[in-house]
Design an enzyme around this catalytic site. Structure first.
Site, PDB file in Angstrom:
ATOM      1  CG  HIS A 124      -2.078  -0.983   1.082  1.00 55.09           C
ATOM      2  ND1 HIS A 124      -2.894  -1.311   2.134  1.00 55.09           N
ATOM      3  CD2 HIS A 124      -2.504  -1.729   0.040  1.00 55.09           C
ATOM      4  CE1 HIS A 124      -3.771  -2.225   1.736  1.00 55.09           C
ATOM      5  NE2 HIS A 124      -3.559  -2.499   0.476  1.00 55.09           N
ATOM      6  CB  SER A 193      -9.451  -8.199   9.028  1.00 59.94           C
ATOM      7  OG  SER A 193      -9.455  -7.017   8.268  1.00 59.94           O
ATOM      8  CG  ASN A 217      -6.049 -10.265  14.334  1.00 62.05           C
ATOM      9  OD1 ASN A 217      -6.164  -9.330  15.108  1.00 62.05           O
ATOM     10  ND2 ASN A 217      -6.247 -10.137  13.033  1.00 62.05           N
TER      11      ASN A 217
END
Ligand SMILES: [Zn+2]
Length: 249
Positions: A124, A193, A217
């Site tokens: 990203h 996620s 997580n």
């Protein structure tokens, strides 16, 4: 928690006894939370404080670059100040010991690199790197820009090199990530996620090829459905224990 870590460690050892480990770690916002980096979505997410359309799309951005740059100034400032936490450091150990060949991260905060990880793929972008919207020239920021928006020598405006919502992801990084996902026999998913592409796809591809999946997580996510092992808890607590146990220390 200890039982699930133990089980994950045996899983890795069993795999190691059979074949050479080829692995990657997929990371997301959850791993940087412990370093004080705000998440973009969810509770207290940055985008809740701002109008999403305005700050997370290029159109919104171009309408009011100064305002958006002020927001980025704040974000970049926090990121320059942030330090890698125990989870980032644990992944450096994992890499050094041959259990992590690549980190594929959705984070834009450079914390893996700051910790000392070498093979980091940023899918990203990176918030401290800016690029010219006209000539495409890059610049790595070392401090928060004083004048906003910063301008390129060609006269074009500079923007942070992060992927906004209506933009394609960086092609080279994505191609490389899919190649890695196809070859891996071990995948660790940390603090992310399965909501955002490519995090949603990569582990399933690896799983189809027979890879073992371990999820770290603090909450159940979609990834747990394909996981061979799920370790619930904050990654800055669980990952160091996992590595200590794996390296028999
Ligand atoms: Zn330029």
């Amino acid at each position: 928690m200890f039982e699930s870590i133990k089980q994950a460690v045996s899983l890795v050892k069993e795999l190691e006894a059979k074949e050479r480990i080829q692995s990657y770690v997929l990371t997301g916002a959850g791993i940087s939370k412990g370093s004080g980096i705000p998440t973009f979505r969810g509770e207290d997410g940055l985008w809740d404080t701002y109008d999403f359309e305005e700050v997370a799309t290029l159109e919104g951005w171009m309408r009011n670059p100064e305002k958006i740059w002020l927001m980025y100034q704040e974000g970049i400032h926090q990121i320059f100040d942030a330090k890698p936490n125990a989870a980032h450091k644990a992944l450096v150990e994992l890499e050094k010991n041959g259990y992590c060949h690549y980190i594929i991260t959705q984070n834009v905060d450079s914390l893996h690199q700051k910790a000392g990880s070498e093979n980091v793929i940023e899918v990203h972008g990176n918030i401290a790197r800016i690029k010219c919207i006209i000539c495409g020239k890059f610049q790595q920021l070392k401090e928060t820009p004083k004048i906003v928006p910063p301008m390129c020598s060609c006269g074009g405006m500079m923007r942070p090199d992060v992927t906004l919502f209506n933009e394609p992801l960086p092609e080279d990084e994505i191609t490389k990530s899919f190649e890695i996902a196809n070859k891996a026999n071990l995948v660790l998913i940390v603090g992310t996620s399965a909501e955002v592409y490519p995090a949603a796809r990569l582990p399933s591809i690896s799983k189809k090829n027979g890879a073992k999946i371990i999820v770290f997580n603090f909450e159940q996510t979609e990834h747990v459905n394909i996981a061979d092992s799920f370790i619930e808890g904050k990654s800055e607590k669980t990952l160091p224990i996992f590595i200590e146990m794996l390296l028999n220390r």
